[in-house]
Enzyme design. Structure first.
Site, PDB file in Angstrom:
ATOM      1  N   GLY A 104       0.984  -1.211   0.146  1.00 41.02           N
ATOM      2  CA  GLY A 104       0.033   0.032   0.043  1.00 41.02           C
ATOM      3  C   GLY A 104       0.790   1.233  -0.008  1.00 41.02           C
TER       4      GLY A 104
ATOM      5  N   TYR B 200     -13.264  -2.789  11.324  1.00 50.13           N
ATOM      6  CA  TYR B 200     -12.020  -2.281  11.213  1.00 50.13           C
ATOM      7  C   TYR B 200     -11.176  -2.487  12.338  1.00 50.13           C
ATOM      8  CZ  TYR B 200      -8.241   1.073  10.357  1.00 50.13           C
ATOM      9  OH  TYR B 200      -6.932   1.767  10.445  1.00 50.13           O
TER      10      TYR B 200
HETATM   11  N1  LIG Z   1      -4.910   7.500   8.217  1.00 50.30           N
HETATM   12  C1  LIG Z   1      -5.067   7.360   9.420  1.00 50.30           C
HETATM   13  O1  LIG Z   1      -5.630   8.088  10.367  1.00 50.30           O
HETATM   14  C2  LIG Z   1      -4.721   5.833   9.931  1.00 50.30           C
HETATM   15  C3  LIG Z   1      -5.067   5.688  11.473  1.00 50.30           C
HETATM   16  C4  LIG Z   1      -4.604   4.387  11.819  1.00 50.30           C
HETATM   17  C5  LIG Z   1      -4.090   3.397  11.119  1.00 50.30           C
HETATM   18  N2  LIG Z   1      -4.027   3.666   9.807  1.00 50.30           N
HETATM   19  C6  LIG Z   1      -3.593   2.374   8.954  1.00 50.30           C
HETATM   20  O2  LIG Z   1      -2.546   3.033   8.070  1.00 50.30           O
HETATM   21  C7  LIG Z   1      -2.389   2.414   6.856  1.00 50.30           C
HETATM   22  C8  LIG Z   1      -2.344   3.146   5.722  1.00 50.30           C
HETATM   23  O3  LIG Z   1      -3.448   4.045   5.538  1.00 50.30           O
HETATM   24  P1  LIG Z   1      -3.288   5.155   4.758  1.00 50.30           P
HETATM   25  O4  LIG Z   1      -4.240   6.217   5.847  1.00 50.30           O
HETATM   26  O5  LIG Z   1      -2.144   5.684   4.282  1.00 50.30           O
HETATM   27  O6  LIG Z   1      -4.486   4.979   3.737  1.00 50.30           O
HETATM   28  P2  LIG Z   1      -4.580   5.263   2.241  1.00 50.30           P
HETATM   29  O7  LIG Z   1      -4.055   6.705   1.820  1.00 50.30           O
HETATM   30  O8  LIG Z   1      -6.264   4.810   1.728  1.00 50.30           O
HETATM   31  O9  LIG Z   1      -3.617   4.333   1.614  1.00 50.30           O
HETATM   32  C9  LIG Z   1      -4.081   2.784   1.703  1.00 50.30           C
HETATM   33  C10 LIG Z   1      -2.954   2.124   0.543  1.00 50.30           C
HETATM   34  O10 LIG Z   1      -3.137   0.796   0.752  1.00 50.30           O
HETATM   35  C11 LIG Z   1      -3.406   0.325  -0.607  1.00 50.30           C
HETATM   36  N3  LIG Z   1      -4.830  -0.535  -0.682  1.00 50.30           N
HETATM   37  C12 LIG Z   1      -6.186  -0.549  -0.308  1.00 50.30           C
HETATM   38  N4  LIG Z   1      -6.649  -1.547  -0.554  1.00 50.30           N
HETATM   39  C13 LIG Z   1      -5.944  -2.290  -1.288  1.00 50.30           C
HETATM   40  C14 LIG Z   1      -5.977  -3.600  -1.914  1.00 50.30           C
HETATM   41  N5  LIG Z   1      -7.134  -4.279  -1.670  1.00 50.30           N
HETATM   42  N6  LIG Z   1      -4.922  -4.390  -2.501  1.00 50.30           N
HETATM   43  C15 LIG Z   1      -3.762  -3.540  -2.494  1.00 50.30           C
HETATM   44  N7  LIG Z   1      -3.788  -2.369  -2.178  1.00 50.30           N
HETATM   45  C16 LIG Z   1      -4.783  -1.928  -1.311  1.00 50.30           C
HETATM   46  C17 LIG Z   1      -4.068   1.777  -1.452  1.00 50.30           C
HETATM   47  O11 LIG Z   1      -3.861   1.688  -2.714  1.00 50.30           O
HETATM   48  P3  LIG Z   1      -4.527   2.654  -3.989  1.00 50.30           P
HETATM   49  O12 LIG Z   1      -3.557   3.859  -3.956  1.00 50.30           O
HETATM   50  O13 LIG Z   1      -4.573   2.102  -5.107  1.00 50.30           O
HETATM   51  O14 LIG Z   1      -5.820   3.171  -2.991  1.00 50.30           O
HETATM   52  C18 LIG Z   1      -2.964   2.428  -0.902  1.00 50.30           C
HETATM   53  O15 LIG Z   1      -1.704   2.624  -1.381  1.00 50.30           O
HETATM   54  C19 LIG Z   1      -3.786   1.212   6.883  1.00 50.30           C
HETATM   55  O16 LIG Z   1      -3.388   0.072   7.217  1.00 50.30           O
HETATM   56  C20 LIG Z   1      -4.522   1.979   7.792  1.00 50.30           C
HETATM   57  O17 LIG Z   1      -5.483   1.289   8.336  1.00 50.30           O
HETATM   58  C21 LIG Z   1      -4.314   4.935   9.200  1.00 50.30           C
END
Ligand SMILES: NC(=O)c1ccc[n+]([C@@H]2O[C@H](COP(=O)([O-])OP(=O)(O)OC[C@H]3O[C@@H](n4cnc5c(N)ncnc54)[C@H](OP(=O)(O)O)[C@@H]3O)[C@@H](O)[C@H]2O)c1
Length: 299
Positions: A9, A165
């Site tokens: 991701g 989640y």
């Molecule tokens: N943002 C927050 O506040 C927060 C808080 C706690 C934990 N997290 C965790 O941090 C991690 C990263 O999140 P983020 O905030 O950076 O989210 P994001 O901006 O939505 O990025 C998610 C990444 O995962 C990829 N992805 C999603 N579904 C997928 C699938 N089915 N197969 C392959 N790749 C997939 C996306 O690809 P695309 O580029 O193609 O969409 C993107 O590269 C996650 O595990 C999330 O649960 C985030």
């Protein structure tokens, strides 16, 4: 020492910021994405910004265990070892329950089973490193999971995206702890595994999913506040990447395994619903689901 680092991701949000920073430090970075054009674009952007040409990509839709297996096989075919695996990809999905091609509830498929399988398939490659590290992205929201129903790990009874989640991120912590113990029991001293949470970060996370009107509204308000308010500097993907960058590279975490980290420090995860039996039950469930994809994998 320059490391070989695979980040799932890494085409957006925190994963992309992590890839950018680690490439900037001169490491070999493999960006995982699900969309080829987007991955190509991100790799070109990182190469241009950092001057590091050792940035490449691999494609896999992590909703599919077969695709996870192919991702691992391709990595193994192209690299002689792995130093750091960052299981970053994850999402909050919709209230309406959906299942993957493997019949797994999709939040569990993406957030729990995909990193579980990828890790199992890549441990032999991490063992070839002098300092193999696995980092599993969890979330502070694991604290809000409520009591898990260990007889319903495919989440058939749940109708809340947010609860699924939170449960998935609780299970990531339990699996991390269990993996750490197993590696120790197996006498593997050169591979560690830790879980982390990034804080509340402004990314695409949760923006398109339907979590019910109230939770959708809370997400939108939180994003607005974090984007324009005094929290702005704390809520960038770069800020969210900091703990994983630390876990990937710092000598301070040499040999440390099985912990949950935030703000580059060990933190106490919720123990409210924890028991060794529950941890084992979740592990056994994951192991049973991924077993068919372990047997014919190429190492
Ligand atoms: N943002 C927050 O506040 C927060 C808080 C706690 C934990 N997290 C965790 O941090 C991690 C990263 O999140 P983020 O905030 O950076 O989210 P994001 O901006 O939505 O990025 C998610 C990444 O995962 C990829 N992805 C999603 N579904 C997928 C699938 N089915 N197969 C392959 N790749 C997939 C996306 O690809 P695309 O580029 O193609 O969409 C993107 O590269 C996650 O595990 C999330 O649960 C985030």
């Amino acid at each position: 020492m320059k490391k070989t680092i695979l980040i799932t991701g890494a085409t957006d949000g925190i994963g992309k910021a992590t890839a950018m920073a680690l490439a900037q430090q001169g490491h070999q970075v493999i960006v995982h994405g699900r969309n080829r054009e987007k991955a190509q674009r991100v790799v070109a952007e990182i190469r241009t910004a950092t001057g590091n040409q050792q940035v490449t990509f691999l494609i896999a839709d992590l909703f599919s265990l077969r695709a996870v297996q192919q991702l691992a096989a391709q990595f193994l075919a192209e690299n002689d070892h792995l130093d750091v695996l960052i299981n970053n990809a994850g999402a909050v999905l919709n209230n309406h329950r959906a299942v993957s091609v493997d019949g797994i509830e999709k939040t569990m498929a993406l957030n729990v089973l995909a990193p579980f399988l990828l890790t199992q398939l890549l441990i032999p490659s991490l063992e070839k490193s002098s300092d193999g590290r696995i980092i599993n992205m969890s979330s502070a929201s694991h604290r809000a999971s409520g009591r898990p129903d260990l007889n319903d790990l495919n989440l058939e009874k749940d109708n809340s995206a947010q609860r699924r989640y939170s449960l998935s991120k609780l299970f990531v912590i339990w699996n991390t702890q269990h993996q750490g113990k197993l590696l120790k029991q197996q006498g593997v001293q050169n591979v560690t595994v830790n879980a982390s949470h990034p804080g509340a970060i402004v990314t695409n996370f949760g923006q398109d999913s339907d979590k019910g009107w109230l939770v959708n509204l809370v997400y939108k308000v939180a994003i607005k506040l974090a984007s324009f308010g005094p929290l702005r500097t704390m809520a960038t993907p770069e800020h969210g990447a900091a703990t994983n960058i630390y876990l990937a590279t710092s000598e301070n975490v040499d040999g440390i395994s099985g912990l949950f980290w935030g703000d580059a420090k060990p933190q106490k995860p919720s123990t409210r619903y924890y028991s060794a039996t529950a941890e084992q039950q979740v592990w056994d469930y994951c192991q049973a689901v991924v077993r068919p994809f372990l047997s014919d994998a190429k190492h």
